[in-house]
Design an enzyme around this catalytic site. Sequence first.
Site, short mmCIF file in Angstrom:
data_model
loop_
_atom_site.label_atom_id
_atom_site.label_comp_id
_atom_site.label_asym_id
_atom_site.label_seq_id
_atom_site.Cartn_x
_atom_site.Cartn_y
_atom_site.Cartn_z
N CYS A 175 1.88 3.44 -7.96
CA CYS A 175 0.71 3.96 -7.25
C CYS A 175 0.63 3.46 -5.82
CB CYS A 175 -0.57 3.60 -8.01
SG CYS A 175 -0.84 1.82 -8.22
N HIS A 187 -4.76 -0.52 -9.68
CA HIS A 187 -4.42 0.80 -9.14
C HIS A 187 -4.72 0.82 -7.64
CE1 HIS A 187 -3.49 4.99 -9.32
NE2 HIS A 187 -4.70 5.38 -8.95
N ASP A 189 -6.54 10.57 -4.40
CA ASP A 189 -5.62 9.75 -5.21
C ASP A 189 -4.29 10.49 -5.34
OD1 ASP A 189 -4.33 8.05 -6.88
OD2 ASP A 189 -5.90 7.95 -8.39
#
Length: 682
Positions: free
Chosen positions: A413, A457, A473
């Site tokens: 991520c 994250h 995202d």
Amino acid sequence: MNRPATPHGDLRGLDLALIALPVAALPHVWHQPPWITALVVLAIATRAWLLATGRAAPSLAVMSVLAVIAGGLTLAQFGTVFGQEAGTALLLVMIAFKLLETRNRRDIVIALFLGYFVVVTTYFFDQSILIAAYSLLATGLLTAALIQVHAGRFIPRRHLARQAGAMLLHALPFMLILFFVFPRIEGPLWGDPQREESARTGLSGELNPGDIASLLQDESTALRVEFDDDVPPLRAQYWRALVMTDFDGRRWSADENRSVIDLPVADDDDRVVHYTATLEPTRARYLPVLDYPSALPEDADLRANYQVLRDRRITSRIQYSAAADLVSAPGAGEAALDPQERGRALHLPTSAAPRARAEVALWRATHGDDDRAIIQEALRRFASEPYRYTLQPPRLQDDTTDRFLFETQAGYCEHYASAFAVLMRAAGIPARVVTGYQGGAWQTRGEYLRLRNADAHAWNEVWLDGEGWVRVDPTAAIAPERIEQGLAGLASDTGEEIPGFLRRGEGLSWLQRARFGLEDWGDFVRFRWESWVLAFDPERQRELFARLGLDAQDWRSVLIALGVGFGGLALLAFAWVWLRRPRLRRSPADRLLQRLSRRIARHDRGLARQPHEPVDAWTRRVRQARPDLAEPLAAFAGVYNHQRFAPLSPDQRSDDLDRLRSLLQQVPRGKPPTTKPQAGRA
């Protein structure tokens, strides 16, 4: 074997002390140097051998030399004799030598009292519920040894266990009152057991490629969350921790030196989510909060970048309540971004990502001033080209952004968040990186959300005039299952080796299911222990006092609470003793006999029936003093004896009781009649 007395003094209870003290010291084996453990074991074994053979303890000169040597070794090991580790080591050495030199009952008592301190020092290193249960066992053994030392005779072990357990049980209410009422200090009373220079747990104030991926194997708990009402969907569970604006070409850095702003007011209370979080120690100041914060604990501030910071570092487990508005983004409705902040959110090192800059220039030429189209173009690139979301990203050298975008095209991520922010800045769109937690595992047993460090994250926020900082995202474009299902969504799609705690799908053996079930039970018990006991900090105490109309920071309120607590405890103890007092259970006939005695004694106390006096003897004595009652008393005695001692049916017993009541009514309540003496003849 008990030895009440020897030529060297009264050593009753020493054998039990030689069991209780090692049990109390056992948890320190994992936190002390091996030579400390060996020294304690050797001293206790030597003392046990001396006790068994009846030999004398070492002389004072020998013990003095040993004490100097042990003190020197402790100083050489820790560089000091103070502090948690060095102080505990010195305490263990003192107990070992005190046992070794024991000559009388006083020495045993001193060693046992030192044992209580050893039990307390266990919490310097571990505060789990298992340690709490173990410390109760050690305290019970020490108490049993003290009982035996002070007893004038040998007490069987089972009786010692019962007496020690009763003493601990009686002390439990006092412990609870002091726990809730005694003023609490922020952080551990003994200081942070971890060194400040040690690595922080979980998220760091800096983000490099691979940092969050390295946390994937860390299944330790970061925080647990209980929601007051409905649980928001998983795709909305973004737990904001750190906001990173500064970028040097490879590393993103969090900025804590932002101005404090007021919390926004939610337009609609129905969309506000209230929750309580229990956070593990991070030795940092940030508080993970659900985006977007609308209520915070008193000791935390909302900064201009919507990062929540506490007044002091979190060096112990804390619990805090907060609320979130899932819709209102930071800066929503503002026409433009502050120029200084805009410059920071657009900054790129001159030599950073030349290939990415060139490609973004083509996007801008194609879409003009449409920032949303640029954002979609970047997301489309991640979704359509052969990028892959991997749990084991390759190491990046040189220019990390260009190497990731055009060569490796594989990352976790943080790789996608960092590259996306660079692309946006190259296009003239203010962007920043946000790190925190997303997803987590819902625990049906206990109904709370458990977020591990592995759930860390990274995502982005971009500024759009009139809309504020909008969350984007990139992970949702390349691996939407990560957002919709949490880490569990990646378990079956990556084809890579994954942590064992993610393997909870179908096809598990009964042994694996049992293992995961035990883990869930264990986490539930730990969570309740941590949230109810370990997280009872000054803030929670202030809330408790406020509910009672008191102020936890006012000593008078503390005295009132202590007085009410101990006074209530005294009343409960009195009521318990009163209710358990031995009572004489009287039959209906006995109650009627007692009423008859009270009626007759109303005017002459000497005629009351004595407890040892038979009914026949009493009625004869009363008839002599009260001839006017001779007939009903004689009848009463006869019916009473018949009712008490004759084998009667229920109906016959009922008839006798009716007869006794009737005879009782024949005895007048008033004063007995006076008899005038007859005049004699002249």
